[in-house]
Design a protein around this motif. Structure first.
Motif, PDB file in Angstrom:
ATOM      1  N   PRO A   1       0.814  -1.210   0.000  1.00 46.22           N
ATOM      2  CA  PRO A   1       0.000   0.000   0.000  1.00 46.22           C
ATOM      3  C   PRO A   1       0.844   1.254   0.000  1.00 46.22           C
ATOM      4  N   LEU A   2       1.796   1.282   0.837  1.00 44.83           N
ATOM      5  CA  LEU A   2       2.603   2.494   0.896  1.00 44.83           C
ATOM      6  C   LEU A   2       3.898   2.160   1.601  1.00 44.83           C
ATOM      7  N   SER A   3       4.965   2.220   0.872  1.00 46.30           N
ATOM      8  CA  SER A   3       6.249   1.987   1.522  1.00 46.30           C
ATOM      9  C   SER A   3       6.763   3.328   1.991  1.00 46.30           C
ATOM     10  N   VAL A   4       6.669   3.531   3.266  1.00 48.23           N
ATOM     11  CA  VAL A   4       7.114   4.799   3.833  1.00 48.23           C
ATOM     12  C   VAL A   4       8.555   4.642   4.258  1.00 48.23           C
ATOM     13  N   PRO A   5       9.454   5.238   3.530  1.00 48.22           N
ATOM     14  CA  PRO A   5      10.849   5.096   3.902  1.00 48.22           C
ATOM     15  C   PRO A   5      11.173   5.970   5.094  1.00 48.22           C
TER      16      PRO A   5
ATOM     17  N   ASP B   1      -3.571   0.643 -10.752  1.00 50.49           N
ATOM     18  CA  ASP B   1      -3.579   2.071 -11.059  1.00 50.49           C
ATOM     19  C   ASP B   1      -3.230   2.208 -12.538  1.00 50.49           C
TER      20      ASP B   1
ATOM     21  N   LEU C   1      -0.419   5.036 -13.373  1.00 51.14           N
ATOM     22  CA  LEU C   1       0.943   4.689 -12.971  1.00 51.14           C
ATOM     23  C   LEU C   1       1.336   3.300 -13.459  1.00 51.14           C
TER      24      LEU C   1
ATOM     25  N   LEU D   1      -2.038  -2.166  -7.148  1.00 54.90           N
ATOM     26  CA  LEU D   1      -2.199  -1.607  -5.812  1.00 54.90           C
ATOM     27  C   LEU D   1      -2.445  -2.696  -4.781  1.00 54.90           C
TER      28      LEU D   1
ATOM     29  N   ARG E   1      -8.942  -0.026   0.063  1.00 57.85           N
ATOM     30  CA  ARG E   1      -7.636   0.381  -0.458  1.00 57.85           C
ATOM     31  C   ARG E   1      -7.678   1.827  -0.955  1.00 57.85           C
ATOM     32  N   LEU E   2      -8.765   2.220  -1.568  1.00 56.50           N
ATOM     33  CA  LEU E   2      -8.825   3.541  -2.190  1.00 56.50           C
ATOM     34  C   LEU E   2      -9.382   4.613  -1.268  1.00 56.50           C
ATOM     35  N   SER E   3     -10.050   4.220  -0.193  1.00 56.01           N
ATOM     36  CA  SER E   3     -10.600   5.230   0.702  1.00 56.01           C
ATOM     37  C   SER E   3      -9.873   5.269   2.033  1.00 56.01           C
ATOM     38  N   GLY E   4      -9.123   4.225   2.343  1.00 55.51           N
ATOM     39  CA  GLY E   4      -8.458   4.167   3.634  1.00 55.51           C
ATOM     40  C   GLY E   4      -9.355   3.656   4.743  1.00 55.51           C
ATOM     41  N   GLU E   5     -10.646   3.472   4.450  1.00 55.69           N
ATOM     42  CA  GLU E   5     -11.574   3.059   5.497  1.00 55.69           C
ATOM     43  C   GLU E   5     -11.651   1.536   5.610  1.00 55.69           C
TER      44      GLU E   5
END
Lengths: 460, 293
Positions: free
Chosen positions: A25-29, A150, A153, A157, A183-187
């Motif tokens: 979902p999100l690789s936060v470095p 996506d 891009l 996802l 996945r798309l709303s975060g909820e």
């Protein structure tokens, strides 16, 4: 009842579809080294656009071989199309998305599911693409895979797969819609859940009110009571196996618990006083209810297994409609001790009662969000409107603006409020949902008139 | 006299009123003298508003100015008088001198075609070709000051100050400018603002915040690096987020993801290459949503 046994026995094992290729979902470095912090250009960009729905293309699900299954007679190819239709219907009308269904899109081949033909989709307006497949297993069950891409891009996802018995193919579609939505709303997801409500038929002065349940999209509708006694205010138990509701079975309003698995029901509080507004505690061990004794209504709680009732409020006014906070430590309720209906909060043992609604008009039927951050209620200033506020009584926001909207309850993820709306002249009641922004309202399809909706938890 | 006609009570009242007025005056005078008006003088601040994108430097181009300014004014001064009077204006001379030494090492400017022709047009109006050689060396080489000094005495009657100014301008911008190298495009607040708004403008079509409760409070800060052709060098990185509440917590990760996506979709950025050093690193770029909508 076999259906519900099947529910419990349902296997929703995640299928090892393909090796994850790191499209998390999100690789936060970790924050980059501070040494290059200075000297960089800095600025800001603001989203000035109006809220716009996200375009999602949902072509028919592919299949490796078209075989007929117990789910339908036309085979898995037709089933793949139905799956995509259910997902499209789920995602439509909740305001976040603009889904395009399988009937106006080319159907991808089976091998394309994991590697979409981007050129096919980039020419369309959709920014996201949901692809999937359905496969009949040797043991008669179905494997359904769901992939979210996506398009702009050109990356994946999220993906997930489920093995379901053929009778539960709709649930696989709901699971896929849940996957896309969350996945798309975060909820948190909520499509794969059930709704209990009161079905209303007959003329206005002699209306028959029956308890009914259905899927969150209105499918698999079922009446639970036969309508001989008026039923009101159903609430699902936290474990989803029981429904507590109010029945005028013997002329007196009494609280019953209906067991979905066995189809049996039992009376909770055995006495001759009218009782109403039953609610579950979050741990499922207590029932909160109101009882009128000698003209004075107070809030009580009683163990689900039966036993001694415990009185929580002791006030000459009418105290009614308690609802637990999700951690079970507090109760929000409605009282007219100040002269008009207002909303109060107290500790779970009845101590520290204080009023939180000070914004004019009357406020009724409070319901604590399952996430704890909001309280929904009916704000009565001329019209009846659904509103939410924070638990300290601040930040009141109106979600609807109609003639008579009542009885808000929460979706399992605490983002959507369900209520029923009476039309001005006919008195026709219907179920509605609105999200917390108030921008996205939708009417739930029900076969007959409907009121008092209650959302069940998301199925495991 | 009339006071005498008044009754005692009235007299008393009159006296009290007079006394009270005096007291009031005294109090006012006292307080006025005691309260020196301490109005803080607001600090002067410089505000530069730049909302247009300029790809070129807004600072004056030195060599162009010198060409335009020096030649015409110097030429007349040289023509008439060869009288050397260094004494009267020795002061202005030293000023140019210190500057001159710097350029000295590079006599290249002199041969420049552009500069040579320019002096020529100037003389035309005043037909005295002889002085030409003189002015050229004057700005470029040390001997020149002497010659100029000689020239100055003449302008005196007309206005000595004018020559001095011209001389300085010519020295600072003319040939000497080349000695400093090519006139680098200056990077000031205006250019910075232009770059910032250029990036912002290119990001905006792709930046859409997620929907939800309180999402307008969310702010995501990103870092990213750019290649000279404007393309992304590596993946944009999440620096920090602010404005988190219980209600918008679920959207926070999505907010950052969409911000990164906006950068990825907006790349390659179309930015002036001569400023690459200033936009190759983008730091703490703020992504938010207009709360007024």
């Amino acid at each position: 009842m076999k259906q519900y046994v099947a529910f419990i026995a349902l296997i929703l094992a995640p299928v090892a579809v393909h090796a994850q290729d790191g499209a998390g979902p999100l690789s936060v470095p970790a924050a980059n080294a501070p040494d290059d912090d200075e000297g960089g250009l800095s600025g800001s960009v603001t989203d000035e656009s109006a809220w716009q729905d996200l375009g999602i293309a949902i072509p028919a699900f592919a299949t490796n071989a078209n075989v007929s299954t117990a789910a339908n007679t036309e085979g898995t190819a037709a089933l793949g199309r139905e799956l995509a239709r259910v997902i499209t219907a789920d995602l439509r009308n909740n305001g976040l998305f603009r889904p395009v269904g399988p009937d106006s899109l080319p159907r991808p081949e089976y091998p394309e599911i994991t590697s979409p033909k981007w050129s096919n989709w980039q020419s369309r307006s959709a920014e996201m693409l949901v692809q999937g497949y359905v496969r009949a297993n040797d043991d008669g069950r179905l494997t359904v895979g769901c992939y979210l891409y996506d398009v702009k891009l050109q990356n994946e996802l999220v993906r997930e797969g489920w093995v379901v018995p053929p009778s539960d193919w709709r649930r696989a579609a709901h699971k896929c819609a849940d996957l896309v939505y969350s996945r798309l709303s975060g909820e948190s997801p909520f499509f794969d859940s059930k709704i209990a409500y009161i079905a209303e038929t007959g003329p206005k002065d002699h209306r028959i009110k029956r308890l009914a349940i259905m899927d969150s999209d209105g499918a698999n509708h079922r009446f639970i009571t036969n309508g001989q006694a008026t039923a009101l205010t159903p609430r699902y138990s936290p474990d989803y196996k029981q429904i507590v509701y109010l029945s005028y079975l013997n002329g007196n309003p009494s609280i019953y618990i209906y067991d979905i698995g066995t189809g049996k029901q039992h009376l909770v509080a055995k006495n001759n006083n009218p009782t109403f507004a039953p609610r579950w505690s979050p741990d499922g061990k207590w029932i909160l209810y109101s009882m009128a004794v000698g003209g004075n209504t107070d809030i009580y709680r009683i163990p689900v297994q039966g036993g001694q009732s415990q009185r929580l409020t002791d006030n000459p006014g009418i105290d009614v409609g308690g609802s637990y906070s999700p951690d079970g430590s507090k109760i929000v309720f409605e009282s007219d001790r100040s002269g008009s209906q207002q909303i109060y909060v107290m500790n779970a043992d009845g101590s520290n009662q204080r009023r939180i609604s000070f914004f004019g008009g009357r406020a009724a039927t409070p319901e604590w969000s399952p996430r704890g951050d909001q309280i929904a209620f009916t704000h009565i200033v001329g019209n009846f409107r659904i509103a939410v506020m924070t638990p300290d009584g601040k930040n009141v926001r109106h979600l609807t603006d109609s003639w008579q909207d009542e009885a808000p309850t929460w979706s399992p993820n605490g983002r959507i409020v369900q209520f029923f709306r009476n039309t001005r002249n006919s008195g026709e009641a219907s179920l509605w949902q609105v999200d917390l922004t108030g921008r996205n309202e939708r009417k739930l399809p029900t076969p007959v008139g409907a009121s008092d909706p209650a959302w069940g938890p998301v199925l495991p | 006299m009339q006071i005498a006609h008044l009754r005692k009570e009235e007299q008393l009242g009159l006296a009290i009123a007079a006394a009270a007025h005096l007291a009031l005056l005294g109090a006012l005078a006292f307080s006025a003298s005691r309260q020196p008006a301490h109005v803080p003088v607001p600090e002067r601040m410089v505000v530069s508003l730049a909302d247009e994108v300029s790809l070129t430097s807004t600072s004056p181009n030195p060599s162009q100015e010198s060409n335009a300014a020096v030649a015409p004014t110097l030429a007349p001064s040289f023509a008439p008088p060869p009288e050397p009077e260094p004494a009267p204006q020795p002061k202005p001379e030293p000023r140019p001198e210190p500057r001159k030494p710097e350029p000295k090492p590079t006599p290249k400017p002199v041969p420049k075609a552009t500069q040579v022709p320019q002096p020529k047009p100037a003389p035309k109006p005043q037909p005295k070709p002889a002085p030409k050689p003189a002015p050229k060396p004057s700005p470029a080489a040390k001997p020149a000051p002497a010659a100029q000094a000689s020239a100055k005495p003449q302008p005196k009657p007309a206005g000595g100050s004018r020559l001095g100014d011209n001389f300085l301008a010519g020295a600072g911008a003319g040939e000497r400018s080349d000695s400093r190298g090519a006139p680098a495009a200056a990077f000031g607040p205006a250019e910075q603002a232009s770059l910032t708004s250029a990036i912002s403008r290119q990001l905006r079509p792709y930046w859409n915040a997620p929907q939800g409760v309180d999402v307008e409070k969310l702010v995501t800060l990103l870092d990213w690096d750019l290649n000279p052709d404007g393309s992304l060098n590596g993946r944009p990185r999440l620096k920090s987020q602010s404005g988190l509440t219980d209600s918008n917590q679920p959207q926070a990760a999505r907010h950052a993801e969409l911000a990164i996506r906006a950068v990825q979709l907006a790349a390659p950025f179309d930015l002036p290459e001569q400023y690459y050093d200033h936009w190759k690193r983008v730091r703490n770029w703020r992504f938010d949503r207009n709360t007024s909508r």
